[in-house]
Design an enzyme around this catalytic site. Structure first.
Site, mmCIF file in Angstrom:
data_model
loop_
_atom_site.group_PDB
_atom_site.id
_atom_site.type_symbol
_atom_site.label_atom_id
_atom_site.label_comp_id
_atom_site.label_asym_id
_atom_site.label_seq_id
_atom_site.Cartn_x
_atom_site.Cartn_y
_atom_site.Cartn_z
ATOM 1 N N TYR A 113 21.002 -41.970 71.082
ATOM 2 C CA TYR A 113 20.278 -41.083 70.162
ATOM 3 C C TYR A 113 18.925 -41.703 69.795
ATOM 4 C CZ TYR A 113 24.747 -38.608 69.510
ATOM 5 O OH TYR A 113 25.908 -37.914 69.710
ATOM 6 N N GLY A 164 23.215 -25.225 64.524
ATOM 7 C CA GLY A 164 22.446 -24.470 63.522
ATOM 8 C C GLY A 164 22.641 -22.968 63.622
ATOM 9 N N GLY A 198 23.343 -18.917 59.924
ATOM 10 C CA GLY A 198 22.838 -17.591 59.560
ATOM 11 C C GLY A 198 21.319 -17.497 59.628
ATOM 12 N N LYS A 199 20.659 -18.613 59.941
ATOM 13 C CA LYS A 199 19.187 -18.532 59.947
ATOM 14 C C LYS A 199 18.620 -18.047 61.275
ATOM 15 C CE LYS A 199 18.379 -23.414 60.890
ATOM 16 N NZ LYS A 199 17.930 -24.670 60.316
HETATM 17 N N1 NAP Z 1 29.630 -36.668 71.702
HETATM 18 C C1 NAP Z 1 28.723 -35.834 72.101
HETATM 19 O O1 NAP Z 1 28.500 -35.616 73.313
HETATM 20 C C2 NAP Z 1 27.911 -35.096 71.059
HETATM 21 C C3 NAP Z 1 27.085 -34.003 71.432
HETATM 22 C C4 NAP Z 1 26.396 -33.338 70.422
HETATM 23 C C5 NAP Z 1 26.499 -33.765 69.091
HETATM 24 N N2 NAP Z 1 27.277 -34.852 68.783
HETATM 25 C C6 NAP Z 1 27.419 -35.344 67.383
HETATM 26 O O2 NAP Z 1 27.658 -34.253 66.510
HETATM 27 C C7 NAP Z 1 26.670 -34.224 65.491
HETATM 28 C C8 NAP Z 1 26.392 -32.795 65.060
HETATM 29 O O3 NAP Z 1 26.092 -31.967 66.171
HETATM 30 P P1 NAP Z 1 24.665 -31.296 66.402
HETATM 31 O O4 NAP Z 1 23.650 -32.038 65.644
HETATM 32 O O5 NAP Z 1 24.550 -31.120 67.869
HETATM 33 O O6 NAP Z 1 24.829 -29.803 65.839
HETATM 34 P P2 NAP Z 1 25.244 -29.130 64.457
HETATM 35 O O7 NAP Z 1 25.804 -30.103 63.521
HETATM 36 O O8 NAP Z 1 26.048 -27.956 64.819
HETATM 37 O O9 NAP Z 1 23.812 -28.599 63.946
HETATM 38 C C9 NAP Z 1 22.898 -29.472 63.362
HETATM 39 C C10 NAP Z 1 21.550 -28.744 63.184
HETATM 40 O O10 NAP Z 1 21.737 -27.522 62.495
HETATM 41 C C11 NAP Z 1 20.687 -27.350 61.523
HETATM 42 N N3 NAP Z 1 21.343 -27.429 60.205
HETATM 43 C C12 NAP Z 1 22.251 -28.366 59.784
HETATM 44 N N4 NAP Z 1 22.680 -28.097 58.541
HETATM 45 C C13 NAP Z 1 22.036 -26.978 58.151
HETATM 46 C C14 NAP Z 1 22.073 -26.210 56.960
HETATM 47 N N5 NAP Z 1 22.842 -26.547 55.944
HETATM 48 N N6 NAP Z 1 21.286 -25.112 56.899
HETATM 49 C C15 NAP Z 1 20.484 -24.746 57.925
HETATM 50 N N7 NAP Z 1 20.420 -25.440 59.082
HETATM 51 C C16 NAP Z 1 21.190 -26.549 59.193
HETATM 52 C C17 NAP Z 1 19.695 -28.474 61.749
HETATM 53 O O11 NAP Z 1 18.753 -28.113 62.766
HETATM 54 P P3 NAP Z 1 17.505 -27.130 62.501
HETATM 55 O O12 NAP Z 1 17.090 -27.297 61.079
HETATM 56 O O13 NAP Z 1 16.479 -27.557 63.489
HETATM 57 O O14 NAP Z 1 18.017 -25.742 62.807
HETATM 58 C C18 NAP Z 1 20.596 -29.563 62.312
HETATM 59 O O15 NAP Z 1 19.932 -30.518 63.053
HETATM 60 C C19 NAP Z 1 25.464 -34.951 66.123
HETATM 61 O O16 NAP Z 1 24.562 -35.425 65.163
HETATM 62 C C20 NAP Z 1 26.170 -36.060 66.864
HETATM 63 O O17 NAP Z 1 26.531 -37.089 65.964
HETATM 64 C C21 NAP Z 1 27.983 -35.506 69.753
#
Ligand code: NAP
Length: 311
Positions: free
Chosen positions: A62, A212, A216-217
Site C-alpha cells: 500500500y 464507496g 449512496g454518494k
Molecule cells: N486483501 C486485499 O486484496 C484487499 C483488497 C482491497 C482492500 N483491502 C483492505 O480493505 C480495506 C477497505 O477496502 P477498500 O478501501 O478497497 O474499500 P471500502 O472500504 O469499501 O471503501 C473505502 C472508500 O470508500 C469511501 N468512503 C469510506 N467511508 C465513507 C463514508 N463514510 N462516506 C462516504 N464515502 C466513504 C472512500 O473513498 P472516496 O471518498 O474516494 O469515495 C474510501 O476510501 C482497505 O483499506 C484494505 O485494508 C484488502
C-alpha cells in the site's frame, strides 16, 4: 466450529470492525495527495480509535510502504494500543519460504514495531505452492515476529491447504481476508464463508463499502471516479433500488446511513469488515456501524435485494 477459539485469536473474534489503510499513501488507485493528505488520514486513524475500532489493516504494497510508515507514525503519536495487521506480497522474485520472514522484518521496520498481531499472505502465488509460503508464516510465528497468521484472497481449497500446514506446527489459521459486500457475495455462494465458520477462521471482509459505492454518494449519473468507475459501472443501473431499501432500513434504526447499513450487514453475516476512511468524517460515520444489529428480517430483505449482483 469445533472447540474453543484459541486465546491468541480472541482479538480478531472480539473485534466488530477494523479500519483499512490502503488509501493512506496510495497515489495509484486512491489519489493520495490530491483531495486528502497526511492531516486527513491521521485524523481518520485517531477518530477510528476514539470510536472503539481496535484493528488497523495495512500491507507492504500500500503506497509502496507509505501506508505502513503512516500507521507506525500514528500509533506512536497517539500512544493508544491497536492491533496491527499487515501483508506479504508474493512478488515473482520471492520464491523461498525465507522471503516471508525477511519481508515481515522490513514491514516491522516501517511500522516501528517489534511484532504485529496478524501477518497475512496477500494473494496466492500463481507459481509458488501454497505450502511454501505458509511454512514461512509458521517461521514468522516461531521467530516471535507476529502473534497470528492468515491468508487473503485464498479460495476454499487453498485455505484448507494453508490450514493443514499450520496445524502441523500447532498454529491456527487466524483469518482469510476476501472481498465481501452487498454487491459481491461470491464467498457465500462458493461456500467459503461456511468453511471459515467450520474451521474457526475469521473472515475479514475487504472493500465492505464496495469501494464507496454503497455509501449512496454514487449513482447512474454520478459513477465513482477513476478505476472504480470501470469496476462498478455495470451495477449503477440497479444500484438505486438497493440504496433505497438500505435508506429505508437505516431509518428504522434512527437514521443510519446506507454505508452503515452495508457495514452492519457484513457484521450480521459473521464477518469482520475493514472499511477504508480518508478523513475523520468518513471514519466517524463508519464507526457508527457498530454497537447495534439489523434484524434477521432486514438481513433477509437485503439478501433478496442484492442477490442479483452476484451470479
Ligand atoms: N486483501 C486485499 O486484496 C484487499 C483488497 C482491497 C482492500 N483491502 C483492505 O480493505 C480495506 C477497505 O477496502 P477498500 O478501501 O478497497 O474499500 P471500502 O472500504 O469499501 O471503501 C473505502 C472508500 O470508500 C469511501 N468512503 C469510506 N467511508 C465513507 C463514508 N463514510 N462516506 C462516504 N464515502 C466513504 C472512500 O473513498 P472516496 O471518498 O474516494 O469515495 C474510501 O476510501 C482497505 O483499506 C484494505 O485494508 C484488502
Amino acid at each position: 466450529m469445533t472447540g474453543q477459539i484459541p486465546e491468541e485469536l480472541q482479538f480478531l473474534h472480539q473485534a466488530e470492525m477494523g479500519v483499512g489503510a490502503w488509501a493512506w499513501g496510495d497515489r495509484t488507485f486512491w489519489n493520495y495527495g490530491q483531495a486528502y493528505g497526511e492531516e486527513q488520514i491521521a485524523a481518520a486513524f485517531r477518530t477510528s480509535l476514539e470510536a472503539g475500532i481496535t484493528l488497523v489493516d495495512t500491507a507492504e504494497i500500500y503506497g509502496n510502504g507509505r501506508s505502513e510508515r503512516y500507521v507506525g507514525k500514528f500509533i506512536k503519536e497517539m500512544g493508544k494500543p491497536v492491533f496491527v495487521a499487515t501483508k506479504f506480497l508474493p512478488f515473482p522474485w520471492r520464491w523461498t519460504k525465507r522471503s516471508v520472514v525477511r519481508a515481515l522484518r522490513h514491514s516491522l521496520e516501517r511500522l516501528g514495531l517489534e511484532k504485529v498481531d496478524l501477518y497475512q499472505l496477500h494473494w496466492p502465488s500463481p507459481v509458488v505452492p501454497v505450502e511454501r509460503y505458509v511454512e514461512g508464516l509458521a517461521e514468522a510465528v516461531q521467530a516471535g515476529l507476529t502473534r497470528t497468521v492468515g491468508v487473503s484472497n485464498y479460495d476454499k481449497n487453498q485455505m484448507q491447504r494453508a490450514y493443514t500446514v499450520l496445524a502441523k506446527y500447532n498454529i491456527p489459521l487466524a483469518s482469510n481476508q476476501v472481498e465481501y459486500h452487498l454487491l459481491d457475495r461470491r464467498i457465500e455462494k462458493s461456500g467459503l464463508l461456511d468453511r471459515c465458520r467450520e474451521l474457526g477462521v475469521r473472515l475479514i471482509a475487504y472493500s465492505p463499502l464496495g469501494k464507496g459505492t454503497l455509501t449512496g454518494k454514487y449513482g447512474p449519473g454520478n459513477p465513482p471516479p477513476g478505476l472504480r468507475g470501470r469496476e462498478y459501472g455495470h451495477v449503477m443501473k440497479d444500484l438505486p433500488a438497493l440504496l433505497a431499501l438500505m435508506t429505508e432500513i437505516g431509518q428504522e434504526h434512527g437514521g443510519k446511513t446506507p454505508g452503515q447499513v452495508a457495514l452492519n450487514w457484513t457484521i450480521c453475516k459473521g464477518t469482520l469488515p475493514i472499511p477504508g476512511a480518508k478523513n475523520a468524517e468518513q471514519a466517524a460515520q463508519n464507526a457508527g456501524a457498530i454497537g447495534w444489529r439489523l434484524t434477521p428480517e432486514q438481513v433477509k430483505a437485503l439478501d433478496e435485494a442484492s442477490d442479483k449482483f452476484t451470479k
